[in-house]
Design a protein around this motif. Sequence first.
Motif, PDB file in Angstrom:
ATOM      1  N   VAL A 140       0.843  -1.200   0.000  1.00  6.19           N
ATOM      2  CA  VAL A 140       0.000   0.000   0.000  1.00  6.19           C
ATOM      3  C   VAL A 140       0.879   1.251   0.000  1.00  6.19           C
ATOM      4  CG1 VAL A 140      -1.650   1.352   1.346  1.00  6.19           C
ATOM      5  CG2 VAL A 140      -1.976  -1.114   1.079  1.00  6.19           C
ATOM      6  N   ARG A 141       1.931   1.268   0.835  1.00  3.20           N
ATOM      7  CA  ARG A 141       2.827   2.424   0.872  1.00  3.20           C
ATOM      8  C   ARG A 141       3.553   2.588  -0.463  1.00  3.20           C
ATOM      9  NH1 ARG A 141       3.587   0.702   6.328  1.00  3.20           N
ATOM     10  NH2 ARG A 141       5.387  -0.586   5.732  1.00  3.20           N
ATOM     11  N   GLY A 153      -8.604  -2.568  -2.035  1.00  2.00           N
ATOM     12  CA  GLY A 153      -8.040  -3.717  -1.341  1.00  2.00           C
ATOM     13  C   GLY A 153      -8.923  -4.183  -0.217  1.00  2.00           C
ATOM     14  N   GLY A 154      -8.408  -5.120   0.582  1.00  2.00           N
ATOM     15  CA  GLY A 154      -9.149  -5.647   1.718  1.00  2.00           C
ATOM     16  C   GLY A 154      -9.019  -4.766   2.934  1.00  2.00           C
ATOM     17  N   ASP A 155      -9.404  -5.297   4.097  1.00  4.73           N
ATOM     18  CA  ASP A 155      -9.407  -4.512   5.333  1.00  4.73           C
ATOM     19  C   ASP A 155      -8.037  -3.923   5.633  1.00  4.73           C
ATOM     20  OD1 ASP A 155     -12.115  -4.781   6.094  1.00  4.73           O
ATOM     21  OD2 ASP A 155     -11.733  -6.852   6.680  1.00  4.73           O
ATOM     22  N   THR A 156      -6.980  -4.743   5.562  1.00  4.16           N
ATOM     23  CA  THR A 156      -5.636  -4.260   5.885  1.00  4.16           C
ATOM     24  C   THR A 156      -5.213  -3.156   4.927  1.00  4.16           C
ATOM     25  OG1 THR A 156      -5.032  -6.425   6.773  1.00  4.16           O
ATOM     26  CG2 THR A 156      -3.235  -4.963   6.153  1.00  4.16           C
ATOM     27  N   ALA A 157      -5.494  -3.341   3.623  1.00  2.64           N
ATOM     28  CA  ALA A 157      -5.112  -2.341   2.629  1.00  2.64           C
ATOM     29  C   ALA A 157      -5.874  -1.039   2.831  1.00  2.64           C
ATOM     30  CB  ALA A 157      -5.366  -2.894   1.227  1.00  2.64           C
ATOM     31  N   VAL A 158      -7.153  -1.130   3.155  1.00  2.00           N
ATOM     32  CA  VAL A 158      -7.965   0.083   3.366  1.00  2.00           C
ATOM     33  C   VAL A 158      -7.460   0.860   4.578  1.00  2.00           C
ATOM     34  CG1 VAL A 158     -10.267   0.882   4.024  1.00  2.00           C
ATOM     35  CG2 VAL A 158     -10.005  -0.805   2.191  1.00  2.00           C
ATOM     36  N   GLU A 159      -7.149   0.142   5.672  1.00  2.00           N
ATOM     37  CA  GLU A 159      -6.655   0.813   6.871  1.00  2.00           C
ATOM     38  C   GLU A 159      -5.318   1.505   6.615  1.00  2.00           C
ATOM     39  OE1 GLU A 159      -6.464  -2.205   9.829  1.00  2.00           O
ATOM     40  OE2 GLU A 159      -8.651  -2.494   9.913  1.00  2.00           O
ATOM     41  N   GLU A 160      -4.420   0.842   5.906  1.00  2.00           N
ATOM     42  CA  GLU A 160      -3.109   1.422   5.638  1.00  2.00           C
ATOM     43  C   GLU A 160      -3.220   2.593   4.660  1.00  2.00           C
ATOM     44  OE1 GLU A 160       0.857   1.913   6.365  1.00  2.00           O
ATOM     45  OE2 GLU A 160      -0.567   0.549   7.367  1.00  2.00           O
ATOM     46  N   ALA A 162      -5.679   4.714   4.530  1.00  2.00           N
ATOM     47  CA  ALA A 162      -6.155   5.842   5.329  1.00  2.00           C
ATOM     48  C   ALA A 162      -4.979   6.512   6.047  1.00  2.00           C
ATOM     49  CB  ALA A 162      -7.212   5.378   6.330  1.00  2.00           C
ATOM     50  N   ARG A 163      -4.051   5.686   6.573  1.00  2.00           N
ATOM     51  CA  ARG A 163      -2.876   6.258   7.240  1.00  2.00           C
ATOM     52  C   ARG A 163      -2.004   7.038   6.266  1.00  2.00           C
ATOM     53  NH1 ARG A 163      -2.655   0.859   9.303  1.00  2.00           N
ATOM     54  NH2 ARG A 163      -3.500   0.755  11.427  1.00  2.00           N
ATOM     55  N   ALA A 164      -1.961   6.568   4.999  1.00  2.00           N
ATOM     56  CA  ALA A 164      -1.138   7.238   3.988  1.00  2.00           C
ATOM     57  C   ALA A 164      -1.853   8.428   3.364  1.00  2.00           C
ATOM     58  CB  ALA A 164      -0.734   6.239   2.904  1.00  2.00           C
ATOM     59  N   GLY A 165      -3.124   8.667   3.723  1.00  2.16           N
ATOM     60  CA  GLY A 165      -3.871   9.803   3.197  1.00  2.16           C
ATOM     61  C   GLY A 165      -4.325   9.598   1.769  1.00  2.16           C
ATOM     62  N   VAL A 166      -4.539   8.334   1.360  1.00  2.00           N
ATOM     63  CA  VAL A 166      -4.978   8.029  -0.007  1.00  2.00           C
ATOM     64  C   VAL A 166      -6.393   7.462   0.050  1.00  2.00           C
ATOM     65  CG1 VAL A 166      -4.509   6.662  -2.082  1.00  2.00           C
ATOM     66  CG2 VAL A 166      -2.609   7.530  -0.700  1.00  2.00           C
ATOM     67  N   PRO A 167      -7.312   7.945  -0.799  1.00  2.00           N
ATOM     68  CA  PRO A 167      -8.667   7.383  -0.820  1.00  2.00           C
ATOM     69  C   PRO A 167      -8.617   5.872  -1.115  1.00  2.00           C
ATOM     70  CG  PRO A 167      -8.546   9.375  -2.130  1.00  2.00           C
ATOM     71  CD  PRO A 167      -7.144   9.022  -1.784  1.00  2.00           C
ATOM     72  N   SER A 168      -9.621   5.142  -0.643  1.00  2.00           N
ATOM     73  CA  SER A 168      -9.611   3.685  -0.832  1.00  2.00           C
ATOM     74  C   SER A 168     -11.019   3.152  -0.993  1.00  2.00           C
ATOM     75  CB  SER A 168      -8.940   2.995   0.353  1.00  2.00           C
ATOM     76  OG  SER A 168      -9.667   3.225   1.545  1.00  2.00           O
ATOM     77  N   LEU A 169     -11.091   1.958  -1.524  1.00  2.00           N
ATOM     78  CA  LEU A 169     -12.347   1.213  -1.653  1.00  2.00           C
ATOM     79  C   LEU A 169     -12.131  -0.203  -1.138  1.00  2.00           C
ATOM     80  CD1 LEU A 169     -13.893   2.094  -5.149  1.00  2.00           C
ATOM     81  CD2 LEU A 169     -14.908   2.493  -2.907  1.00  2.00           C
ATOM     82  N   PHE A 170     -13.052  -0.693  -0.303  1.00  3.09           N
ATOM     83  CA  PHE A 170     -12.966  -2.083   0.159  1.00  3.09           C
ATOM     84  C   PHE A 170     -13.380  -3.022  -0.975  1.00  3.09           C
ATOM     85  CE2 PHE A 170     -15.117  -5.798   2.022  1.00  3.09           C
ATOM     86  CZ  PHE A 170     -14.027  -6.369   2.685  1.00  3.09           C
ATOM     87  N   LEU A 171     -12.737  -4.161  -1.008  1.00  2.00           N
ATOM     88  CA  LEU A 171     -13.036  -5.170  -2.046  1.00  2.00           C
ATOM     89  C   LEU A 171     -14.379  -5.837  -1.765  1.00  2.00           C
ATOM     90  CD1 LEU A 171      -9.588  -6.898  -2.644  1.00  2.00           C
ATOM     91  CD2 LEU A 171     -11.007  -5.804  -4.377  1.00  2.00           C
TER      92      LEU A 171
END
Length: 627
Positions: A140-141, A153-160, A162-171
């Motif tokens: 993710v980084r 990505g999945g839960d881990t990818a979505v959480e990471e 958010a920490r990196a300040g990038v929008p995300s979508l759960f799979l």
Amino acid sequence: MGKITLLVSREEMLYQAHNILQEKKYPIKEMRVIRSESAVTEARRAIADGASIIIARGLQASLIKQYTDIPVVEIVLTAQEMALLVMKARQIIRKPRPVIGVVGFQNMFCDMSYFDQLYDIDLRTYYLTQGLEQGLKDLVRQAAGEGADLIIGGDTAVEEAARAGVPSLFLSMTEDSLRNAFSMAQRMEYAMEVEKKSAVQIETLLDYTFHGVIRLDRDGRIAGVNSQMEDIIGSREAGLAGRTIGEIAPEIGEAVLERVLGQGKEYSLFLELNRTSVFAMLVPILYDGRAEGAMITCHRVARPAGREKREREKNDAGLYPAPARFEDLLQESPAMKECVHLARLYALSDRPVVILGEEGTERDMMAQSIHNCSRRADGPFVQVCCRGLSDLEQREQIFEDKGAAVSAQGGTLVLEEAGYLTEANQNRLFRLIRFGQCQGQEPGRPKKVSVRVMVTLSETGADMVGEHRGNRELYYLLSGLVLKIPPLRKRREDLKRKLEEAVRECCDRYGRFHVLTQGAKEILLAYPWKGNLLQADSFCERLILTAEKRSVDEIRVRRLLLELYGEEEERGEMREESEESGEICEEAGQIARILKKQGGSREKTARELGISKATLWRKMKKYGIDG
């Protein structure tokens, strides 16, 4: 049924599963929401409760596969589901050709090779083939650092993300991918049930079959035996497992294992196991063209009770005895071992056998051995030599009411030198083999007989039955089970043993004590022995009877060979044998040429050849080269 467990990371996935199960009753035993850090613990709990297959996704599936042995069906997103996610990502980003990063385990996703063109995006995939949660965070980084506008990505990818300040979508997924996983798990569960049933059936079959069975691993070690095999060997499976088959059956040596496990070919032979005679068939267990082990089936071969009495009765009736057995044949050479192996297989059949061989080979002994190993072993064994008989004599001695064919009823009829059969008697032989009819003088009254026919032919007469003259149908009838006995000159190991035995027997018979020098042995081994065993026996008898010294050297042997068989034949035959043996003839010629060039000087010849004078002297004696 009902041994499948579904482990997912979100409640909505359970709702989708319930909807699917309303449509079709898949064999799902349990469904739970779990956290990734407890995935292995939850999986082991499911296994303890009787689960045979687990359905999971992403990191959870990877962890369960890595730390347990249970089959895992992974939920794979369909192309339609990924397309919905991509369209939603474009709505969120709202810029031309956005950069979208997909992070996760590669086996979670469908093929997205053409998504860039279809949806006007820059799709970048960051796949993890195996690993832990940290690996997903690193990906993710990496995606964020490479300018991804949005991460899927999945839960881990979505959480990471958010920490990196990038929008995300759960799979998120529709019911399609879950339905596909249910169907695959059901098919897998069915296949496993079939495999278990087959294994139980095979185990039951092996336990209740009348034959002994040994299972070998790919290294030739015993992996298992059935109860019948335990009775034959006299040992329980626990005491046999892990031992090499050669410890139990020395006849199954490296050459046999190489043929079965190395080349993937079948092999059969007779064995003596714990004083029990068995016919063993070795069959490779092939997977993807490679032998992963072998099965050995052992059939007891019982010696019929009262055989000695029946053999005496046959002798009293004037029938020929059949004393020879396979173990009586010289078979230390690879060529003869293969010949005897083939003959043992022919003994299982009731079809006619053609035995080819030069004069003096074991043609008669081979016929007797095949008879004694066949199901007709208790029947008569009758031999007739066709050479020197007229058409009438052949008919009378073989096909008339008191002829050999009738006398051999229920047993074996051997026609020696069958190439000398007349055309009329070839026709009679064809009817005897094909229809079991013995046609004598009266053509309208054939007699029904049941005999197994074997014919022996010299190699020079091999084409005399049917192919070039007479009954062509007889030729095709006889062209199946053909056995060619190799001549003694092509069986160096057998020749060596024969010569040793013949010399020893002659010494014992006449109260002599003679030994052959190494040079004498080499001369005898190099001689072609056109008359094979008969010629070797006769020669050794003469050699020992006329020996004047305790040590018989090569000079005495060579003189006797020349005296008995002639210089021209001896040299010509030895030259032919040398050519068959490779480069021996070329070496002898080279020595002779250099000797002539050096005026007969052995010292100069040895120097030019790069060998010692002693070595040159030995080679000259070996090849019969004069100084």
